[in-house]
Design a protein around this motif. Structure first.
Motif, PDB file in Angstrom:
ATOM      1  N   GLN A 229      53.081  59.491  22.737  1.00  0.00           N
ATOM      2  CA  GLN A 229      52.102  58.813  23.049  1.00  0.00           C
ATOM      3  C   GLN A 229      50.795  59.700  23.281  1.00  0.00           C
ATOM      4  O   GLN A 229      49.646  59.273  22.857  1.00  0.00           O
ATOM      5  CB  GLN A 229      52.282  58.017  24.363  1.00  0.00           C
ATOM      6  CG  GLN A 229      51.279  56.704  24.664  1.00  0.00           C
ATOM      7  CD  GLN A 229      51.058  55.885  23.747  1.00  0.00           C
ATOM      8  OE1 GLN A 229      52.024  55.275  23.297  1.00  0.00           O
ATOM      9  NE2 GLN A 229      49.944  55.717  23.120  1.00  0.00           N
ATOM     10  N   GLU A 230      50.995  60.825  23.877  1.00  0.00           N
ATOM     11  CA  GLU A 230      49.818  61.883  24.063  1.00  0.00           C
ATOM     12  C   GLU A 230      49.306  62.361  22.701  1.00  0.00           C
ATOM     13  O   GLU A 230      47.953  62.461  22.235  1.00  0.00           O
ATOM     14  CB  GLU A 230      50.208  62.855  24.890  1.00  0.00           C
ATOM     15  CG  GLU A 230      50.675  62.558  26.220  1.00  0.00           C
ATOM     16  CD  GLU A 230      50.936  63.655  27.123  1.00  0.00           C
ATOM     17  OE1 GLU A 230      50.716  64.028  28.275  1.00  0.00           O
ATOM     18  OE2 GLU A 230      52.012  64.513  26.582  1.00  0.00           O
ATOM     19  N   VAL A 231      50.354  62.443  21.822  1.00  0.00           N
ATOM     20  CA  VAL A 231      49.998  62.802  20.243  1.00  0.00           C
ATOM     21  C   VAL A 231      48.986  61.715  19.778  1.00  0.00           C
ATOM     22  O   VAL A 231      48.092  62.049  19.145  1.00  0.00           O
ATOM     23  CB  VAL A 231      51.168  63.222  19.502  1.00  0.00           C
ATOM     24  CG1 VAL A 231      50.999  63.451  17.884  1.00  0.00           C
ATOM     25  CG2 VAL A 231      52.067  64.275  20.103  1.00  0.00           C
ATOM     26  N   MET A 232      49.481  60.425  19.758  1.00  0.00           N
ATOM     27  CA  MET A 232      48.796  59.417  19.164  1.00  0.00           C
ATOM     28  C   MET A 232      47.519  59.410  19.920  1.00  0.00           C
ATOM     29  O   MET A 232      46.204  59.090  19.256  1.00  0.00           O
ATOM     30  CB  MET A 232      49.551  58.232  19.534  1.00  0.00           C
ATOM     31  CG  MET A 232      50.730  57.812  18.616  1.00  0.00           C
ATOM     32  SD  MET A 232      51.566  56.260  18.802  1.00  0.00           S
ATOM     33  CE  MET A 232      52.821  56.409  17.493  1.00  0.00           C
ATOM     34  N   SER A 233      47.394  59.407  21.236  1.00  0.00           N
ATOM     35  CA  SER A 233      46.085  59.396  21.821  1.00  0.00           C
ATOM     36  C   SER A 233      45.158  60.620  21.469  1.00  0.00           C
ATOM     37  O   SER A 233      43.765  60.213  21.021  1.00  0.00           O
ATOM     38  CB  SER A 233      46.340  59.573  23.425  1.00  0.00           C
ATOM     39  OG  SER A 233      44.987  59.571  24.102  1.00  0.00           O
ATOM     40  N   ASN A 234      45.760  61.774  21.123  1.00  0.00           N
ATOM     41  CA  ASN A 234      44.859  62.756  20.688  1.00  0.00           C
ATOM     42  C   ASN A 234      44.527  62.470  19.048  1.00  0.00           C
ATOM     43  O   ASN A 234      43.250  62.954  18.733  1.00  0.00           O
ATOM     44  CB  ASN A 234      45.830  64.328  20.689  1.00  0.00           C
ATOM     45  CG  ASN A 234      45.850  64.811  22.019  1.00  0.00           C
ATOM     46  OD1 ASN A 234      45.295  64.682  22.811  1.00  0.00           O
ATOM     47  ND2 ASN A 234      46.999  65.704  22.012  1.00  0.00           N
ATOM     48  N   ILE A 235      45.248  61.805  18.411  1.00  0.00           N
ATOM     49  CA  ILE A 235      44.910  61.686  16.926  1.00  0.00           C
ATOM     50  C   ILE A 235      43.794  60.641  16.890  1.00  0.00           C
ATOM     51  O   ILE A 235      42.835  60.666  16.117  1.00  0.00           O
ATOM     52  CB  ILE A 235      46.043  61.253  15.996  1.00  0.00           C
ATOM     53  CG1 ILE A 235      47.312  62.412  15.959  1.00  0.00           C
ATOM     54  CG2 ILE A 235      45.788  60.622  14.803  1.00  0.00           C
ATOM     55  CD1 ILE A 235      48.438  61.978  15.461  1.00  0.00           C
ATOM     56  N   THR A 236      43.739  59.656  17.841  1.00  0.00           N
ATOM     57  CA  THR A 236      42.790  58.524  17.885  1.00  0.00           C
ATOM     58  C   THR A 236      41.443  59.239  18.290  1.00  0.00           C
ATOM     59  O   THR A 236      40.415  59.005  17.790  1.00  0.00           O
ATOM     60  CB  THR A 236      43.283  57.621  18.915  1.00  0.00           C
ATOM     61  OG1 THR A 236      44.428  56.830  18.632  1.00  0.00           O
ATOM     62  CG2 THR A 236      41.967  56.357  19.101  1.00  0.00           C
ATOM     63  N   VAL A 262      54.380  59.815  13.075  1.00  0.00           N
ATOM     64  CA  VAL A 262      53.501  59.349  13.926  1.00  0.00           C
ATOM     65  C   VAL A 262      52.275  58.620  13.308  1.00  0.00           C
ATOM     66  O   VAL A 262      51.980  57.595  13.759  1.00  0.00           O
ATOM     67  CB  VAL A 262      52.911  60.588  14.818  1.00  0.00           C
ATOM     68  CG1 VAL A 262      51.692  60.210  15.557  1.00  0.00           C
ATOM     69  CG2 VAL A 262      53.958  61.178  15.710  1.00  0.00           C
ATOM     70  N   TYR A 263      51.744  59.197  12.137  1.00  0.00           N
ATOM     71  CA  TYR A 263      50.612  58.393  11.364  1.00  0.00           C
ATOM     72  C   TYR A 263      51.208  57.073  11.007  1.00  0.00           C
ATOM     73  O   TYR A 263      50.429  56.159  11.244  1.00  0.00           O
ATOM     74  CB  TYR A 263      50.496  59.307  10.128  1.00  0.00           C
ATOM     75  CG  TYR A 263      50.051  60.570  10.438  1.00  0.00           C
ATOM     76  CD1 TYR A 263      49.036  60.792  11.628  1.00  0.00           C
ATOM     77  CD2 TYR A 263      50.065  61.550   9.719  1.00  0.00           C
ATOM     78  CE1 TYR A 263      48.396  62.096  11.914  1.00  0.00           C
ATOM     79  CE2 TYR A 263      49.326  62.960   9.841  1.00  0.00           C
ATOM     80  CZ  TYR A 263      48.507  63.131  11.069  1.00  0.00           C
ATOM     81  OH  TYR A 263      48.043  64.381  11.295  1.00  0.00           O
TER      82      TYR A 263
END
Length: 565
Positions: A229-236, A262-263
């Motif tokens: 979830q943190e990775v996705m938040s960073n990507i956003t 993740v993408y």
């Protein structure tokens, strides 16, 4: 009976055509962008005033009055005479690393070691006593030579011995840490250098807190891992940052299986608005997986159709494979991936309809790579074609002709080339300079050239890179007095096309992107200035007013220039 069957077929055909025409006539755009100077970049370089968008694609282009009269119920966006161009396609970027680094200390503008230490100290004051503190972007080229000799874990120990501090340089090939991190990596004076890497030692033969190239994995392995979830938040956050620069698609050669997963999840959740051209590594488990299954187009957002390897690396760090020896040790660079690796990748890719891409900075890297590809193509012809050579810098006259004959797409990094010209005479025989940065020659003979920013390791702004390419100058006036590349500059229009039309072709997206034409995605950038009709210098002051993806405004600069109503 046959006549009756034929009449029935003709009737069905006419009915189908009628339905298609009726459906087309019934389309009403959700939004019309009017009163702009819109460079479509079609084959005639047509300029229009307005664009109507239906379901994310361009329904019509033309005059503002005509489209607003025809589609009276559509929402209208008044561009107030501003310039519009297709969304920028960055030919090389690392989205995952860029997204990670947004949470790190920004050290790109530091001009001394003391300044770096002070930035870290300020963060240390607000961080927890046992927190990790990361930084990115310190640049050896911007630091005094004496400061480089001072680099040691003790400088960071003076900030904190309980917090874990690690600082990655601008090129991403050196990490500087404090003793807390040093101890966690379990490095001692007896620890051997890993393959393709080195551990730094001081005059007392004790680890000094510097990790080079592959040795950085020792630090990476102990970093706290973020949740998915943190990775996705960073990507956003990273994607939203890209919109500020007008980037609507990236070509990423740093794809991992975990990152790709993740993408895809973000695409499924409708949280991945940009397009990604995924260039997977040309060997390893992910490569074998896709070689088995073939290319993949994932929901109009992710295209996996390219395999990539690096033959060599940066010239300024003597990682470029050159025919001539460097003046200082190590004088001869060992390829990251040799001829055998290139051949193996090319053969499998050719058989499975994958495009191939190879990073070739030095002239020896280029010659050997061309030899390998040419050899395989004689046995197994490429189904996909459009072979790309990334980071193309040093090109001999003989290889220039081979690039044309083999219909290879040259991919360049203008900022890096200008930097390399500054140091070339100190590093290698000066005559190598005549083969460096032949942008105009490559473009004229191939009718295509693509550009990448190589963010986060270099300037992320495509407009600035277009300035480099169309002026042949750096933004550093002192550097321009020493050297430049004005003899190989391109027009502003062709520099723009290197981030739009040509990059779309290079990533097999020319049917849906790259120009602003009917039935293509409405990916656009609204600019504060008319860059096409201006001197290259205007590129440096031009601002992104809006970034539009599939007709939707995903970024709007709050400064005056465009009004939504």
């Amino acid at each position: 009976m046959k006549a009756f069957s034929m009449i029935k077929t003709i009737k069905l055909l006419f009915f189908a055509i009628f339905c298609i025409i009726l459906a087309s006539c019934g389309k009403n755009p959700e939004v019309i962008y009017i009163n702009g100077k819109i460079y479509t970049l079609d084959k005639n370089n047509t300029v229009v005033e307005a664009i109507a968008v239906y379901e994310g694609k361009i329904l019509a282009t033309g005059k503002s009055s005509e489209l607003t009269e025809k589609y009276k119920d559509a929402k209208v966006v008044d561009l107030k005479g501003k310039t519009v161009v297709p969304g920028f396609i960055d030919a090389e970027a690392n989205l995952m690393e860029f997204s990670k680094q947004l949470s790190l200390l920004d050290l790109r503008n530091a001009r001394s070691v003391d300044e770096i230490v002070n930035i870290v100290r300020e963060r240390s004051k607000t961080a927890g006593p046992n927190d990790w503190i990361g930084g990115f972007g310190w640049d050896e080229m911007k630091l005094p030579e004496k400061d480089m000799e001072r680099l040691h874990h003790s400088l960071l120990d003076a900030v904190s011995t309980t917090q874990s501090i690690y600082l990655v340089n601008a090129l991403g090939n050196t990490t500087w840490v404090n003793k807390k991190v040093l101890e966690q990596t379990k490095v001692t004076k007896d620890t051997p250098d890993p393959e393709n890497g080195a551990i730094g030692f001081d005059e007392n033969n004790t680890p000094n807190g510097l990790y080079y190239e592959a040795a950085q994995e020792l630090v990476i392995d102990i970093l706290p891992q973020p949740s998915e979830q943190e990775v996705m938040s960073n990507i956003t956050r990273g994607i939203n940052e890209l919109f500020k620069y007008g980037i609507t698609e990236i070509n990423d050669a740093n794809i991992t299986e975990q990152g790709l997963s993740v993408y895809k999840k973000m695409v499924d959740d409708n949280k991945f608005p940009i397009r990604l051209y995924a260039m997977i590594p040309g060997k390893g488990p992910l490569f074998e997986k896709y070689i088995s299954s073939g290319p993949e187009e994932y929901k109009d957002r992710i295209n996996v159709k390219c395999v990539s390897l690096e033959y060599d690396g940066y010239f300024e760090t003597q990682d470029a494979a050159m025919e001539n020896d460097y003046n200082e040790d190590p004088k001869r660079m060992t390829p990251f991936n040799d001829d055998f690796d290139i051949k193996e990748m090319t053969k499998k890719a050719n058989e499975k309809d994958f495009q191939i891409s190879v990073k070739t900075v030095g002239d020896r890297a280029l010659t050997q790579t061309l030899n390998a590809i040419e050899s395989v193509n004689k046995e197994v012809k490429s189904k996909a074609g459009r072979t790309r050579l990334e980071y193309l810098e040093f090109v001999t006259p003989a290889d220039m002709q081979r690039i044309k004959a083999m219909e290879i797409i040259p991919s360049i990094r203008p900022e890096v080339t200008l930097t390399d010209k500054l140091f070339l005479n100190e590093m290698i025989k000066p005559e190598n300079g005549q083969n460096l940065g032949l942008w105009s020659n490559l473009f004229k003979q191939n009718n295509i050239i693509i550009s990448g920013t190589d963010f986060p390791y270099h300037t992320i702004n495509p407009l600035v890179v277009m300035y480099y390419l169309s002026s042949g100058l750096s933004v550093d006036t002192a550097a321009n007095r020493l050297t430049n590349n004005t003899a190989q500059k391109l027009s502003v229009l062709d520099a723009l096309k290197s981030f739009t039309v040509y990059s779309a072709f290079a990533s097999f997206a020319e049917e849906v992107k790259g120009t602003l034409e009917k039935d293509k995605f409405a990916d656009m950038v609204v600019l504060s200035d008319d860059i096409v009709a201006s001197d290259p210098q205007v590129l440096l002051k031009t601002k992104i007013l809006m970034t539009i993806i599939r007709g939707e405004v995903v970024y709007e600069n709050k400064s005056p220039g465009a009004l939504l109503y």
